[in-house]
Design an enzyme around this catalytic site. Structure first.
Site, PDB file in Angstrom:
ATOM      1  N   TYR A  88      -3.583  -1.981   2.382  1.00 26.90           N
ATOM      2  CA  TYR A  88      -4.371  -1.964   1.140  1.00 26.90           C
ATOM      3  C   TYR A  88      -3.762  -2.899   0.091  1.00 26.90           C
ATOM      4  CZ  TYR A  88      -0.880   1.557  -0.393  1.00 26.90           C
ATOM      5  OH  TYR A  88       0.269   2.221  -0.705  1.00 26.90           O
ATOM      6  N   HIS A 103       1.429   1.944   6.367  1.00 30.63           N
ATOM      7  CA  HIS A 103       2.658   2.737   6.262  1.00 30.63           C
ATOM      8  C   HIS A 103       2.318   4.200   6.058  1.00 30.63           C
ATOM      9  CE1 HIS A 103       1.531   1.869   2.099  1.00 30.63           C
ATOM     10  NE2 HIS A 103       2.080   3.020   1.798  1.00 30.63           N
ATOM     11  N   HIS A 143       4.133   7.527   4.214  1.00 32.29           N
ATOM     12  CA  HIS A 143       5.219   8.017   3.367  1.00 32.29           C
ATOM     13  C   HIS A 143       5.820   9.267   4.001  1.00 32.29           C
ATOM     14  CE1 HIS A 143       4.146   5.496  -0.193  1.00 32.29           C
ATOM     15  NE2 HIS A 143       2.938   5.570   0.338  1.00 32.29           N
ATOM     16  N   ARG A 187      -0.051  -3.935   0.826  1.00 31.70           N
ATOM     17  CA  ARG A 187       0.917  -3.090   1.509  1.00 31.70           C
ATOM     18  C   ARG A 187       0.648  -3.124   3.006  1.00 31.70           C
ATOM     19  NH1 ARG A 187       3.914   0.705   0.001  1.00 31.70           N
ATOM     20  NH2 ARG A 187       5.252  -0.514   1.343  1.00 31.70           N
ATOM     21  N   TYR A 223      -6.584   5.897  -0.520  1.00 30.86           N
ATOM     22  CA  TYR A 223      -5.963   7.205  -0.745  1.00 30.86           C
ATOM     23  C   TYR A 223      -6.930   8.156  -1.428  1.00 30.86           C
ATOM     24  CZ  TYR A 223      -1.166   5.592   0.188  1.00 30.86           C
ATOM     25  OH  TYR A 223      -0.022   5.120   0.767  1.00 30.86           O
TER      26      TYR A 223
END
Ligand code: FE2
Lengths: 199, 235
Positions: free
Chosen positions: B143, B156, B158, B153, B104
């Protein structure tokens, strides 16, 4: 068997996670140039009628630690108790704001006008309040609560009347701390836990 | 203003307190929520117009620098409906995600995978008159995250949706068909009802994919609806 109820089911929530700022407040987290500015920077524009107020607070977890990574959204009526889009609403009040806890101190801040009492179904009247929606890592479904203002007439507010344990009403009261300045701390769990809503 | 919102069916949502997702233990309320019929504060909500949306807002591949981000090019599309099956038109949808390597663009993310200089990670669009939306992006990478000793995770995106009422506000996550990490993810598994978790998994949609260009995934979203009332006098 019976006839089926012809309805869909709401999509399940998932936590907004620690990086909610990327999507909701990109400039706040240093992502510049995608949007001109972050959404919901202010719930009011120049010329909004009513008393200007600043509300500050923290969000505390069960250990008393202030969250640094939460995001809050607020939604409110104008000084006359009208929501944007309703007849006669103040055109300088958008009513919506989005703000984050400070990454160092955890403090958040909302600059707005104090809303008026709101009329609803059946002649019910709600005392002045600002609706909040809180999301963060570890919060699996956004938390709804409300800021009311200490000193207003709350005797006939239908929501406050529903709180059985009367001391808990205080968790929804912003406290004055100077001219136009208010404090509203949120406690997610444990002692002094804020009343969260399911409306 | 129209009628009251249908009560939220809390049982289809994730458990707020779930020890397998450690952070929820200190952040989930312990006391019951105060339930009552929605009021004007929940039945009204912010509306955003087309003037908000820039021409590249829904193109995460290009919206950060103008140069293309690295990764598997995908198109994500779907509809926003309410519980009565009615489309929710002209509502704001915002997305954010990691880059193709699972990193991110955020000061708090220290994962080894590198930043992509051409990927910001956010996008937004309004649904059209039939509640449809779409955006272009790169498929995010899985990640690792600090929870259990080795939690990852699943890939995905959000997703945040407003609807037309503040009480409809929803943030969720879209997963990808066939990802073995979904069953191993403590966050995905906070949704205890398997059928509801399956609804967060977007199927590969070859019919909406484009040869030599991108794969498509479909993700429909349902928001709370309003109670129908024949008693107009209740306002
Ligand atoms: Fe994420």
């Amino acid at each position: 068997m019976v006839q089926p109820l012809d309805t869909l089911t709401e999509t399940a929530s998932q936590t907004a996670g620690p990086y909610v700022h990327i999507g909701c407040l990109p400039s706040f987290t240093g992502i510049e140039g995608v949007y001109p500015e972050d959404l919901g920077r202010s719930p009011i524009a120049e010329g909004a009628a009513g008393e200007r107020i600043t509300i500050r607070g923290h969000i505390y977890d069960a250990t008393g630690w202030a969250l640094r990574d939460a995001m809050i959204e607020s939604w409110q009526a104008d000084a006359a108790g009208r929501y944007p889009g309703q007849a006669g609403a103040d055109p300088a009040v958008t009513g919506f704001a989005r703000f984050a806890c400070d990454g160092e101190s955890g403090e958040w801040r909302l600059d707005t006008v104090k809303p008026g009492p709101v009329r609803g179904r059946g002649g019910q009247v709600w005392a002045p309040h600002i609706a909040l929606w809180i999301v963060a890592r570890g919060i699996n479904i956004g938390l709804q609560t409300r800021i009311y203002f200490a000193g207003d007439d709350h005797a006939s507010d239908p929501l406050l009347a529903r709180i059985e344990q009367r001391p808990r009403v205080e968790t929804l009261m912003a406290r004055p701390e100077g001219e136009g300045a208010w404090r509203f701390d949120i406690r997610l769990r444990g002692e002094g836990e804020t009343v969260f809503l399911d409306l | 203003m129209s009628g009251a919102l249908r009560p939220r069916r809390r049982e289809i949502h994730p458990r707020p307190y779930d020890p397998a997702y450690k952070t929820s233990v200190t952040r989930a309320p312990a006391l019951p929520l105060l339930s009552m019929e929605s009021t004007p504060s929940e039945e009204t909500g912010p509306r955003f117009g087309h003037s908000l949306i820039g021409p590249r807002d829904a193109d995460l591949i290009h919206n950060f620098t103008g140069n293309p981000a690295i990764g598997e090019r995908i198109r994500v599309h779907g509809r926003v409906l309410d519980e009565a099956g009615r489309p929710v038109p002209e509502t704001l949808l915002e997305v954010w995600q990691a880059n193709a390597g699972g990193r991110y663009r955020h000061v708090k993310d220290g994962y080894t995978a590198p930043l992509d200089p051409n990927f910001g990670g956010c996008g937004r669009c309004l649904t059209d008159g039939e509640g449809r939306y779409e955006f272009m992006t790169v498929k995010p990478g899985a990640y690792p995250w600090p929870n259990g000793p080795n939690d990852w995770r699943p890939a995905h995106i959000h997703v945040s949706v407003f609807g037309h009422a503040f009480g409809q506000r929803l943030i969720t996550q879209m997963y990808f068909e066939g990802d073995p990490l979904i069953a191993r993810c403590p966050i995905a598994q906070t949704v205890r009802d398997r059928a509801q978790l399956d609804r967060l998994v977007a199927p590969l949609d070859m019919g909406e994919s484009r040869g030599m260009d991108y794969l498509a995934y479909k993700f429909d979203i349902v928001l709370r609806g309003r109670r129908r009332s024949v008693f107009e006098g209740e306002m």
